[in-house]
Motif scaffolding. Structure first.
Motif, PDB file in Angstrom:
ATOM      1  N   GLU A   1      -4.420  31.384  50.197  1.00  8.83           N
ATOM      2  CA  GLU A   1      -4.915  31.081  48.776  1.00  8.83           C
ATOM      3  C   GLU A   1      -3.723  30.620  47.727  1.00  8.83           C
ATOM      4  O   GLU A   1      -2.615  30.934  47.633  1.00  8.83           O
TER       5      GLU A   1
ATOM      6  N   ALA B   1      -4.524  20.284  58.041  1.00  7.67           N
ATOM      7  CA  ALA B   1      -4.140  18.752  57.024  1.00  7.67           C
ATOM      8  C   ALA B   1      -2.908  18.409  56.894  1.00  7.67           C
ATOM      9  O   ALA B   1      -2.454  17.530  56.837  1.00  7.67           O
ATOM     10  N   LEU B   2      -2.185  19.067  57.114  1.00  5.53           N
ATOM     11  CA  LEU B   2      -0.696  19.029  57.032  1.00  5.53           C
ATOM     12  C   LEU B   2      -0.156  17.960  58.786  1.00  5.53           C
ATOM     13  O   LEU B   2       0.000  17.272  58.483  1.00  5.53           O
TER      14      LEU B   2
ATOM     15  N   LEU C   1       2.742  23.635  50.175  1.00  7.58           N
ATOM     16  CA  LEU C   1       1.366  22.760  50.357  1.00  7.58           C
ATOM     17  C   LEU C   1       0.511  24.047  49.767  1.00  7.58           C
ATOM     18  O   LEU C   1      -0.009  24.152  50.992  1.00  7.58           O
TER      19      LEU C   1
ATOM     20  N   GLY D   1      -3.617  24.506  49.210  1.00  7.50           N
ATOM     21  CA  GLY D   1      -5.227  24.282  49.891  1.00  7.50           C
ATOM     22  C   GLY D   1      -5.652  23.054  49.410  1.00  7.50           C
ATOM     23  O   GLY D   1      -6.023  22.196  49.625  1.00  7.50           O
ATOM     24  N   ASP D   2      -4.969  23.546  47.371  1.00  4.24           N
ATOM     25  CA  ASP D   2      -6.368  22.084  46.741  1.00  4.24           C
ATOM     26  C   ASP D   2      -5.216  20.643  46.764  1.00  4.24           C
ATOM     27  O   ASP D   2      -5.570  20.234  45.997  1.00  4.24           O
ATOM     28  N   ALA D   3      -4.052  20.705  47.223  1.00  5.37           N
ATOM     29  CA  ALA D   3      -2.715  19.206  47.756  1.00  5.37           C
ATOM     30  C   ALA D   3      -3.568  18.676  48.667  1.00  5.37           C
ATOM     31  O   ALA D   3      -2.492  17.762  48.855  1.00  5.37           O
ATOM     32  N   ALA D   4      -3.463  19.335  50.034  1.00  2.00           N
ATOM     33  CA  ALA D   4      -4.491  18.791  51.109  1.00  2.00           C
ATOM     34  C   ALA D   4      -4.378  17.015  51.491  1.00  2.00           C
ATOM     35  O   ALA D   4      -4.060  16.515  50.921  1.00  2.00           O
TER      36      ALA D   4
ATOM     37  N   GLN E   1       2.613  26.952  53.758  1.00  2.00           N
ATOM     38  CA  GLN E   1       1.558  26.318  54.260  1.00  2.00           C
ATOM     39  C   GLN E   1       0.755  27.051  53.670  1.00  2.00           C
ATOM     40  O   GLN E   1      -0.247  28.052  54.408  1.00  2.00           O
TER      41      GLN E   1
ATOM     42  N   CYS F   1      -2.465  24.880  53.631  1.00  2.00           N
ATOM     43  CA  CYS F   1      -3.233  24.058  54.584  1.00  2.00           C
ATOM     44  C   CYS F   1      -4.216  23.368  55.057  1.00  2.00           C
ATOM     45  O   CYS F   1      -4.304  22.850  55.622  1.00  2.00           O
TER      46      CYS F   1
END
Length: 639
Positions: free
Chosen positions: A444, A609-610, A576, A578-581, A604, A606
């Motif tokens: 998170e 999604a990466l 990166l 999670g909210d930036a995925a 990491q 996300c």
């Protein structure tokens, strides 16, 4: 080419109908574009750059005179009085009178959204202010095109523009577009693309035609650039005899095969495109040094000050080649002085980081070169593009009109292997025996912030003997619980705690100074006095005026990938959350990861999604005209 769809006495409704019919007919192939377009007179060329430098961006403009009644007028309309200097800068002389006559002109001020302009208009006009007011439509046309420019587009298709107006509640969007054309607020162009398949019974294939709308200073910069490239080609003379032999000898003595190929290409052509990764930057350096040894006046321009410093180190202190930034060269602050005709006394200009070159500075550069000069555009087309509208390198490459040299020099080490894989859409699990690449999973945003601070302050300095001041954090965006604002606050608390006594800054803070879009200097805050905030970097100290601090200065331990383009650091922490995925794509990952020289840590958060961002095709291209303009020109003869 200007779009003539209306008669002198046509009503807006008539014009809208003609506009819709013309666009449908051209796009469907029912009628040739020539039946709707004419050229009553050539379009006005863009205003030439001031000799000695280009028009300064708004962010760098000097103090502006604010009309006496403007702050009160803004207050009467519910807008903050502090907006007055920016409004005066945007509208120029007579800003107050212009706003009284047309309150929606407030939209010309950067940062003002349509809702705020609507509220301002309602406060001044009362019931007269409606969504269908012609003045509102015209202001929104300009606002939409300027917003598109922020995303890199120099033009839009009429349908895109009308759709944007419809989203803003304009009841007759096509009529608003037509009125903007009638009033000369926008220009309309037809651009011929690749030939279509020939219709049955016809020998010659038709040309695909795009109908495009743009603001003059954005759209016509590309015409100036295309004309300038044609001028360089038309006035260039390939070397013969002893001179040709000198170039051949220089190519044979080049430090690598790719450098030799670039030297041979530049010997025989006025304009050359060169592409490659970070290691390939040595090849245009070798070209510039070879040209200087042959007696040519040469300069190499990088995008950022950090790139110029690295370039100067690669050239060597004694090299007779100027290492400059694009902005510094155009402003007359770096490189050779212009001659009596306003040209730079250069025989060869190499532009590194050309993927970050926008249309207007590109046009200014080409205009600055004398007849017969050589221009080499060198860059990595996989990186994030320019901060300004246009995609000069991508369009030059796509046109296929000029020689292209593709470097075969790979970027070294595990970081280079990882970034090279990303460039072709693969997220590789590279071998990193000395922990050159480290993946740090987080669950998170709070954990992402904690682990980032730990990496910058403790882990990387201990493992790699790289001080925290040489570690750069790169994040997708400024907002959110793990954006640049949150990370900078956490890093300041550990690295330089203080009350933020001057606009949130304290002596010793790391700061990102951005006087104009796409330009960034990472500096250290030194002190504050009555003039403003004094900051310093490797190029020395300078003052950021008190009134400019808020708009040009942020804390700089964490920055975005767009800000980082053109620069490198010994160690990089890419965060990166999670909210930036949704903000990730292949270009972003390629740019962020590629800023690391020795070590890359990826925080990491996300998940898959990466990998999806890397394997999916890069985000769509910008809408520009340069490629079509180059394709319309006569093909350069073989060198």
């Amino acid at each position: 080419m200007e779009f003539a769809v209306t008669s002198e006495h046509a009503t807006p409704a008539d014009a809208a109908a003609e506009l819709r019919a013309a666009v449908r007919a051209v796009e469907s192939g029912e009628r040739p574009a020539a039946s709707f377009f004419n050229r009553p007179e050539p379009p006005k060329p863009p205003k030439p750059a001031q000799r000695g430098g280009p028009r300064p961006p708004a962010a760098e403009a000097g103090p502006v005179a604010v009309p006496e009644g403007l702050p009160a007028l803004l207050a009467a309309g519910g807008a903050p009085e502090a907006l007055a200097p920016r409004v005066a800068l945007a509208l120029g002389e007579g800003a107050e009178a212009q706003l009284r006559a047309d309150p929606w002109l407030l939209l010309a001020t950067p940062g003002v959204p349509p809702g705020q302009a609507d509220e301002f208009a309602r406060a001044l006009l009362g019931d007269e202010a409606g969504p269908g007011d012609e003045r509102r439509g015209q202001a929104l046309v300009g606002w939409l095109l300027e917003r598109a420019a922020l995303a890199g587009h120099t033009v839009l298709e009429p349908g895109q523009l009308a759709a944007g107006l419809r989203e803003q509640g304009v009841p007759e969007p096509e009529a608003a577009v037509s009125t903007a054309i009638e009033e000369g607020a926008v220009l309309v162009f037809q651009d011929r693309g690749a030939p279509l398949e020939a219709p049955a019974g016809e020998d010659e294939p038709a040309a695909e035609v795009r109908v495009l709308v743009g603001l003059e200073h954005h759209a016509l910069a590309e015409e100036s650039l295309a004309d300038g490239l044609a001028r360089l080609h038309g006035t260039f003379a390939a070397p013969e005899g002893e001179a040709a032999g000198g170039w051949a000898e220089a190519a044979g003595a080049a430090p690598s095969a790719s450098a030799g190929e670039l030297i041979r290409a530049a010997a025989g052509a006025a304009v050359v495109a060169h592409t490659g990764g970070e290691a390939a930057r040595a090849e245009p350096v070798a070209l510039a040094l070879a040209a200087a040894r042959l007696g040519l006046r040469a300069a190499v321009a990088a995008h950022q000050a950090d790139g110029r410093r690295r370039l100067a180190a690669a050239l060597g202190a004694e090299a007779p080649v100027a290492a400059v930034t694009v902005a510094g060269l155009l402003a007359g602050a770096e490189g050779p002085e212009r001659d009596a005709e306003g040209h730079l006394p250069l025989d060869l200009l190499v532009v590194l980081d050309a993927a970050q070159l926008a249309a207007e500075p590109g046009a200014a550069l080409v205009e600055s070169l004398p007849d017969g000069a050589r221009l080499v555009l060198s860059g990595d087309p996989l990186l994030l593009g320019s901060a300004g509208p246009g995609q000069v390198l991508a369009d030059v490459l796509a046109s296929g009109r000029f020689p292209r040299v593709v470097s075969r020099t790979p970027d070294p080490g595990p970081v280079g292997e990882l970034v090279s894989g990303i460039g072709v859409g693969e997220l590789l699990a590279v071998e990193a025996p000395n922990r050159e690449v480290v993946i740090v999973p987080v669950a998170e945003p709070g954990e992402a912030v904690h682990r980032t601070v730990q990496l910058v302050v403790e882990s990387i300095p201990r493992a790699f003997e790289v001080g925290a001041e040489r570690v750069q954090v790169i994040v997708p965006g400024h907002g959110g619980p793990a954006g640049t604002r949150a990370l900078n606050a956490a890093l300041k608390d550990r690295l330089n705690p203080g009350p933020g006594a001057f606009g949130g800054f304290d002596p010793g803070d790391r700061a990102a100074y951005s006087p104009a879009p796409g330009r960034l200097r990472l500096v250290r805050v030194a002190e504050a006095d009555e003039r403003g905030l004094w900051v310093a970097d490797e190029d020395g100290r300078f003052v950021v005026p008190r009134e400019r601090v808020a708009e040009t200065l942020r804390h700089g331990w964490a920055i975005t990938a767009h800000q980082a383009a053109g620069q490198r650091w010994p160690a990089v922490v890419a965060v990166l959350p999670g909210d930036a995925a949704g903000a990730l794509d292949r270009r972003w990952v390629y740019t962020a990861f590629g800023r690391a020289e020795r070590h890359l840590s990826v925080v990491q958060g996300c998940g898959p999604a990466l990998a999806r961002a890397v394997t999916a095709p890069p985000a769509g291209e910008r809408t520009t005209r340069l490629r079509a303009l180059l394709n319309e020109a006569p093909a350069p003869a073989a060198g």
